[in-house]
Design an enzyme around this catalytic site. Sequence first.
Site, mmCIF file in Angstrom:
data_model
loop_
_atom_site.group_PDB
_atom_site.id
_atom_site.type_symbol
_atom_site.label_atom_id
_atom_site.label_comp_id
_atom_site.label_asym_id
_atom_site.label_seq_id
_atom_site.Cartn_x
_atom_site.Cartn_y
_atom_site.Cartn_z
ATOM 1 C CB THR A 1 -1.057 -0.066 1.134
ATOM 2 O OG1 THR A 1 -1.923 1.053 1.001
ATOM 3 C CG2 THR A 1 -0.427 -0.060 2.521
ATOM 4 C CE LYS B 1 -2.198 0.452 -3.356
ATOM 5 N NZ LYS B 1 -3.613 0.587 -3.679
ATOM 6 C CD GLU C 1 -2.277 -7.787 -21.011
ATOM 7 O OE1 GLU C 1 -2.523 -9.014 -21.036
ATOM 8 O OE2 GLU C 1 -2.819 -6.952 -21.766
ATOM 9 C CG ASP D 1 -6.298 -1.600 -5.471
ATOM 10 O OD1 ASP D 1 -6.604 -2.286 -4.479
ATOM 11 O OD2 ASP D 1 -5.297 -0.855 -5.506
ATOM 12 N N GLY E 1 -11.653 11.859 -10.408
ATOM 13 C CA GLY E 1 -10.269 11.613 -10.003
ATOM 14 C C GLY E 1 -9.512 10.917 -11.120
ATOM 15 C CB ALA E 2 -7.096 11.504 -13.265
ATOM 16 C CB ALA F 1 -7.937 4.826 -6.587
ATOM 17 C CE LYS G 1 -2.592 12.351 -10.855
ATOM 18 N NZ LYS G 1 -2.581 12.750 -9.453
HETATM 19 P P1 ATR Z 1 -4.576 7.447 -5.528
HETATM 20 O O1 ATR Z 1 -3.418 6.656 -6.037
HETATM 21 O O2 ATR Z 1 -5.048 7.024 -4.158
HETATM 22 O O3 ATR Z 1 -5.700 7.538 -6.487
HETATM 23 P P2 ATR Z 1 -3.405 9.988 -6.212
HETATM 24 O O4 ATR Z 1 -2.678 9.347 -7.324
HETATM 25 O O5 ATR Z 1 -2.686 10.958 -5.343
HETATM 26 O O6 ATR Z 1 -4.013 8.904 -5.221
HETATM 27 O O7 ATR Z 1 -4.712 10.681 -6.829
HETATM 28 C C1 ATR Z 1 -5.579 11.421 -6.047
HETATM 29 C C2 ATR Z 1 -6.724 11.957 -6.915
HETATM 30 O O8 ATR Z 1 -7.591 12.735 -6.083
HETATM 31 C C3 ATR Z 1 -6.251 12.875 -8.021
HETATM 32 O O9 ATR Z 1 -7.119 12.724 -9.122
HETATM 33 C C4 ATR Z 1 -6.406 14.250 -7.383
HETATM 34 O O10 ATR Z 1 -6.600 15.324 -8.292
HETATM 35 P P3 ATR Z 1 -5.334 16.042 -9.033
HETATM 36 O O11 ATR Z 1 -4.915 15.115 -10.134
HETATM 37 O O12 ATR Z 1 -5.887 17.311 -9.543
HETATM 38 O O13 ATR Z 1 -4.293 16.203 -7.988
HETATM 39 C C5 ATR Z 1 -7.679 14.059 -6.584
HETATM 40 N N1 ATR Z 1 -7.782 14.995 -5.476
HETATM 41 C C6 ATR Z 1 -7.075 14.976 -4.324
HETATM 42 N N2 ATR Z 1 -7.434 16.011 -3.524
HETATM 43 C C7 ATR Z 1 -8.413 16.692 -4.197
HETATM 44 C C8 ATR Z 1 -9.215 17.855 -3.900
HETATM 45 N N3 ATR Z 1 -9.091 18.501 -2.742
HETATM 46 N N4 ATR Z 1 -10.123 18.232 -4.826
HETATM 47 C C9 ATR Z 1 -10.261 17.574 -5.991
HETATM 48 N N5 ATR Z 1 -9.544 16.493 -6.322
HETATM 49 C C10 ATR Z 1 -8.622 16.051 -5.445
#
Ligand code: ATR
Length: 274
Positions: free
Chosen positions: A60, A64, A76, A100, A126-127, A130, A155
């Site tokens: 974790t 990762k 893959e 996941d 989100g991008a 996860a 992203k």
């Molecule tokens: P994980 O691997 O757990 O998905 P990560 O790679 O850090 O974690 O991705 C976190 C995601 O949450 C990203 O899409 C991030 O947006 P950005 O690409 O703009 O950074 C999003 N995220 C985190 N905090 C946020 C916030 N306060 N508002 C909107 N999006 C947020």
Amino acid sequence: MKLAVIGYPIRHSKSPFMHNIWLDELNIEGVYEAIEVSPDRLAQQIQTFKENHYKGFNVTIPHKEHVIQYLDEIDETAAILGAVNTVVINNGKCTGYNTDGDGFLQSLLLKRTAEEIRKSAILVIGAGGAAKGITGALRAFGADQISVANRSPEKAERLIKTLGLKSGLNLTEAQNRLYDYDIVINTTSVGMYPDTENLPLDSSSMKKGALAADIIYNPLSTQFLIKAESAGAEALNGIGMFVFQGSLAFQKWTSKEPDAAGMMAKMTDKMNQE
Ligand code: ATR
């Protein structure tokens, strides 16, 4: 059978609770421990696992991605994602997987049929890692109406390109079109304890009967889910994804299928008590 989860920090991990119950229920002699491993000790820890005949381990935050360089093989899906959450050790050889995305898909199948999922207009918020896993699993399952909305558009664009998706949105566009989606998935950490008052976008404009899914399970009901329910949408919290990603890992180590439904109830009780 020796198993573990590594992370930094790791003390809040619920994985030992889950896997030790399953080992017990299936009469497998073994133990699953949480081991705190700082990034500079990652390589050394993997060597220790091999030498001490561990059957495997979960990975974790923050390992990762970095763990991949120390593995002998990766499957893959994990290779495409560039992230591993499960490692199996066979005769001293480490193979990496990522459960996941499929874990999320299995939990989604508790709420929607395969056909419904494939026909749904899906919005992923989100991008990050996860989002990549979940979107990849949905695509592989045959869902082809997937949009990704992210705070930083670059992203989202990268994810869309990697997975060959059609549309990327910014959060304002996603907010304005929220009513068009059948399934909306929050993959960000917005709303997770202690940030429990926040939500990634205002889900009270979701369509009645649509499904809001959150990968967060602390709290069980995030503001994102609460607002969606107030609009007449259904809610799916992150317990299912957590349990099913674990179940898929457990099956790789033991070749036995653990009781996921029972564990969802146990995990829900545990989270309610904390
Ligand atoms: P994980 O691997 O757990 O998905 P990560 O790679 O850090 O974690 O991705 C976190 C995601 O949450 C990203 O899409 C991030 O947006 P950005 O690409 O703009 O950074 C999003 N995220 C985190 N905090 C946020 C916030 N306060 N508002 C909107 N999006 C947020």
